[in-house]
Design an enzyme around this catalytic site. Structure first.
Site, PDB file in Angstrom:
ATOM      1  N   TYR A  53       0.848  -1.199   0.000  1.00  0.00           N
ATOM      2  CA  TYR A  53       0.000   0.000   0.000  1.00  0.00           C
ATOM      3  C   TYR A  53       0.880   1.245   0.000  1.00  0.00           C
ATOM      4  CZ  TYR A  53      -3.849  -3.214   1.005  1.00  0.00           C
ATOM      5  OH  TYR A  53      -4.761  -4.239   0.955  1.00  0.00           O
ATOM      6  N   HIS A 128      -0.508 -12.347   0.221  1.00  0.00           N
ATOM      7  CA  HIS A 128      -1.414 -11.388  -0.417  1.00  0.00           C
ATOM      8  C   HIS A 128      -2.172 -11.944  -1.625  1.00  0.00           C
ATOM      9  CE1 HIS A 128      -1.807  -6.713  -0.751  1.00  0.00           C
ATOM     10  NE2 HIS A 128      -2.920  -7.299  -1.123  1.00  0.00           N
ATOM     11  N   SER A 208     -12.707  -4.604   0.145  1.00  0.00           N
ATOM     12  CA  SER A 208     -13.615  -3.691  -0.566  1.00  0.00           C
ATOM     13  C   SER A 208     -15.064  -4.030  -0.209  1.00  0.00           C
ATOM     14  CB  SER A 208     -13.397  -3.737  -2.081  1.00  0.00           C
ATOM     15  OG  SER A 208     -12.145  -3.183  -2.428  1.00  0.00           O
ATOM     16  N   GLY A 211     -17.680  -2.023  -1.883  1.00  0.00           N
ATOM     17  CA  GLY A 211     -17.618  -1.934  -3.349  1.00  0.00           C
ATOM     18  C   GLY A 211     -16.327  -1.311  -3.845  1.00  0.00           C
TER      19      GLY A 211
HETATM   20  N1  LIG Z   1      -6.355  -8.411  -0.105  1.00  0.00           N
HETATM   21  C1  LIG Z   1      -6.512  -7.656  -1.171  1.00  0.00           C
HETATM   22  O1  LIG Z   1      -6.119  -8.017  -2.288  1.00  0.00           O
HETATM   23  C2  LIG Z   1      -7.183  -6.319  -1.013  1.00  0.00           C
HETATM   24  C3  LIG Z   1      -7.589  -5.589  -2.140  1.00  0.00           C
HETATM   25  C4  LIG Z   1      -8.245  -4.361  -1.934  1.00  0.00           C
HETATM   26  C5  LIG Z   1      -8.465  -3.908  -0.635  1.00  0.00           C
HETATM   27  N2  LIG Z   1      -8.024  -4.639   0.439  1.00  0.00           N
HETATM   28  C6  LIG Z   1      -8.251  -4.187   1.835  1.00  0.00           C
HETATM   29  O2  LIG Z   1      -9.632  -3.962   2.028  1.00  0.00           O
HETATM   30  C7  LIG Z   1      -9.822  -2.652   2.555  1.00  0.00           C
HETATM   31  C8  LIG Z   1     -11.164  -2.109   2.153  1.00  0.00           C
HETATM   32  O3  LIG Z   1     -11.301  -2.035   0.754  1.00  0.00           O
HETATM   33  P1  LIG Z   1     -11.299  -0.650  -0.038  1.00  0.00           P
HETATM   34  O4  LIG Z   1     -10.686   0.381   0.801  1.00  0.00           O
HETATM   35  O5  LIG Z   1     -10.731  -0.976  -1.362  1.00  0.00           O
HETATM   36  O6  LIG Z   1     -12.839  -0.393  -0.314  1.00  0.00           O
HETATM   37  P2  LIG Z   1     -14.157  -0.174   0.573  1.00  0.00           P
HETATM   38  O7  LIG Z   1     -13.879  -0.467   1.986  1.00  0.00           O
HETATM   39  O8  LIG Z   1     -15.239  -0.919  -0.103  1.00  0.00           O
HETATM   40  O9  LIG Z   1     -14.420   1.366   0.338  1.00  0.00           O
HETATM   41  C9  LIG Z   1     -13.562   2.333   0.881  1.00  0.00           C
HETATM   42  C10 LIG Z   1     -14.163   3.693   0.639  1.00  0.00           C
HETATM   43  O10 LIG Z   1     -15.431   3.750   1.242  1.00  0.00           O
HETATM   44  C11 LIG Z   1     -15.620   4.970   1.883  1.00  0.00           C
HETATM   45  N3  LIG Z   1     -16.352   4.669   3.138  1.00  0.00           N
HETATM   46  C12 LIG Z   1     -15.971   3.830   4.132  1.00  0.00           C
HETATM   47  N4  LIG Z   1     -16.884   3.787   5.119  1.00  0.00           N
HETATM   48  C13 LIG Z   1     -17.869   4.645   4.753  1.00  0.00           C
HETATM   49  C14 LIG Z   1     -19.070   5.072   5.370  1.00  0.00           C
HETATM   50  N5  LIG Z   1     -19.444   4.576   6.550  1.00  0.00           N
HETATM   51  N6  LIG Z   1     -19.832   5.973   4.705  1.00  0.00           N
HETATM   52  C15 LIG Z   1     -19.450   6.475   3.495  1.00  0.00           C
HETATM   53  N7  LIG Z   1     -18.312   6.112   2.865  1.00  0.00           N
HETATM   54  C16 LIG Z   1     -17.524   5.209   3.489  1.00  0.00           C
HETATM   55  C17 LIG Z   1     -14.253   5.507   2.225  1.00  0.00           C
HETATM   56  O11 LIG Z   1     -14.330   6.910   2.058  1.00  0.00           O
HETATM   57  P3  LIG Z   1     -13.252   7.973   2.591  1.00  0.00           P
HETATM   58  O12 LIG Z   1     -11.969   7.609   1.893  1.00  0.00           O
HETATM   59  O13 LIG Z   1     -13.811   9.257   2.152  1.00  0.00           O
HETATM   60  O14 LIG Z   1     -13.130   7.825   4.075  1.00  0.00           O
HETATM   61  C18 LIG Z   1     -13.333   4.781   1.278  1.00  0.00           C
HETATM   62  O15 LIG Z   1     -12.880   5.606   0.258  1.00  0.00           O
HETATM   63  C19 LIG Z   1      -8.632  -1.877   1.995  1.00  0.00           C
HETATM   64  O16 LIG Z   1      -8.438  -0.656   2.664  1.00  0.00           O
HETATM   65  C20 LIG Z   1      -7.547  -2.868   2.163  1.00  0.00           C
HETATM   66  O17 LIG Z   1      -7.103  -2.867   3.515  1.00  0.00           O
HETATM   67  C21 LIG Z   1      -7.405  -5.826   0.253  1.00  0.00           C
END
Ligand SMILES: NC(=O)c1ccc[n+]([C@@H]2O[C@H](COP(=O)([O-])OP(=O)(O)OC[C@H]3O[C@@H](n4cnc5c(N)ncnc54)[C@H](OP(=O)(O)O)[C@@H]3O)[C@@H](O)[C@H]2O)c1
Length: 281
Positions: A53, A128, A208, A211
């Site tokens: 990251y 990962h 995610s 989404g």
């Molecule tokens: N293992 C893998 O291959 C892999 C791949 C992708 C992600 N991940 C992990 O999964 C985590 C989550 O996935 P992601 O960050 O891609 O997507 P996500 O959690 O689906 O979406 C994150 C976005 O949602 C917004 N958000 C979060 N909570 C909210 C709420 N209560 N109300 C309104 N908006 C909200 C955030 O906004 P703001 O930024 O404005 O706060 C952020 O930009 C990552 O951070 C990472 O740690 C792992």
């Protein structure tokens, strides 16, 4: 805050995903630290990160270092925090994501993460992503060696299919504690992996869960309808929907602002009724 289990460790039922604070579009450090502190204030004890990251080639581990600094500058007790990091993915600096699942690389990456996090053993270390050029048994074998050497306390995998979950658990001698796969209302394809984890009592961490970055505002349909019923955000309904799927599910919503993680954390005490769930996938 409701708690759930990863291995023998109790963690908050909602974690914080660190990725939005370190990749393209990331905020400044001050806002990121406030976001991590807001998560701690809200009772979040699971922080998901990865060495990959970061944006530029010369800042590998940007997110791990950020989390380590934010924990160090937090005024309160952080002894119950579990940091879950990962190795096996790389970002060469041109915006792409590549993989290296060779045992030598995974072990080297773990050593670097240990140093950045400033701990004697990493709480949860996740492989990962499978590397098509390396046998899965070699990659997971490296994770087993790290566990046996005491460099990591618990072992997890990410982006694995059901056969890989079974194989990894065998290689680890039954010590696989978590699987982190993409899972959200718009991406239900990991349902089989979630169900397998439920059967095996292995934690399932949907990534995610809303989404994805930039798409979390698009939760419509039943999520918007239930949200309106209670006057809460559709994102909170979505996270409560994840938690309702199985006691092994621990979503890790990403955030880059204190307000979003505060809202997400509140999902842990938000219970959906059968009539709410009937509107959801
Ligand atoms: N293992 C893998 O291959 C892999 C791949 C992708 C992600 N991940 C992990 O999964 C985590 C989550 O996935 P992601 O960050 O891609 O997507 P996500 O959690 O689906 O979406 C994150 C976005 O949602 C917004 N958000 C979060 N909570 C909210 C709420 N209560 N109300 C309104 N908006 C909200 C955030 O906004 P703001 O930024 O404005 O706060 C952020 O930009 C990552 O951070 C990472 O740690 C792992």
């Amino acid at each position: 805050m409701q708690s759930r289990r990863i291995g023998e460790v109790q963690v908050s039922a909602i974690g914080l995903g660190g990725m939005p604070m370190s990749i393209e579009g990331r905020p400044d450090e001050e806002r990121s630290v406030s976001t991590i502190h807001a998560a701690l204030d809200a009772g979040i004890t699971l922080f998901d990160t990865a060495d990959a990251y970061h944006i530029h080639a010369d800042e590998v581990g940007h997110n791990e270092s950020l989390i380590a600094r934010a924990l160090a500058s937090y005024g309160g007790d952080t002894s119950d925090v579990l940091i879950a990091t990962k190795g096996g993915h790389l970002r060469p600096g041109d915006g792409s994501w590549t993989v290296d699942g060779s045992a030598a690389y995974v072990k080297k990456a773990c050593d670097a993460s240990l140093e950045r996090l400033g701990v004697e053993a990493i709480g949860l270390y996740q492989f990962h992503r499978p590397d098509p050029a390396v046998p899965y048994a070699e990659s997971v074998g490296a994770i087993r060696d790290l566990l046996d050497a005491g460099k990591i306390r618990m072992a997890g995998i990410s982006n694995a299919d059901p056969a890989q979950i079974v194989e990894a658990n065998e290689i680890l001698g039954g010590r696989l504690v978590s699987v982190q796969n993409q899972f959200s209302p718009a991406f239900l394809s990991s349902t089989a992996e979630l169900e397998l984890c439920d059967q095996l009592g292995i934690a399932f961490l949907p990534w995610s869960p809303l989404g994805g970055i930039g798409r979390a505002g698009g939760l419509g349909g039943g999520f918007a309808e239930v949200a309106e019923r209670y006057g809460v955000s559709p994102q909170r309904v979505c996270l409560a929907w994840h938690v309702s799927k199985s006691p092994v599910v621990i979503p890790i919503p990403g955030a880059s602002r204190p307000a979003t993680i505060q809202d997400s954390a509140a999902a842990s005490s938000f219970e959906l009724t059968a009539s709410d769930l009937a509107l959801l996938p």
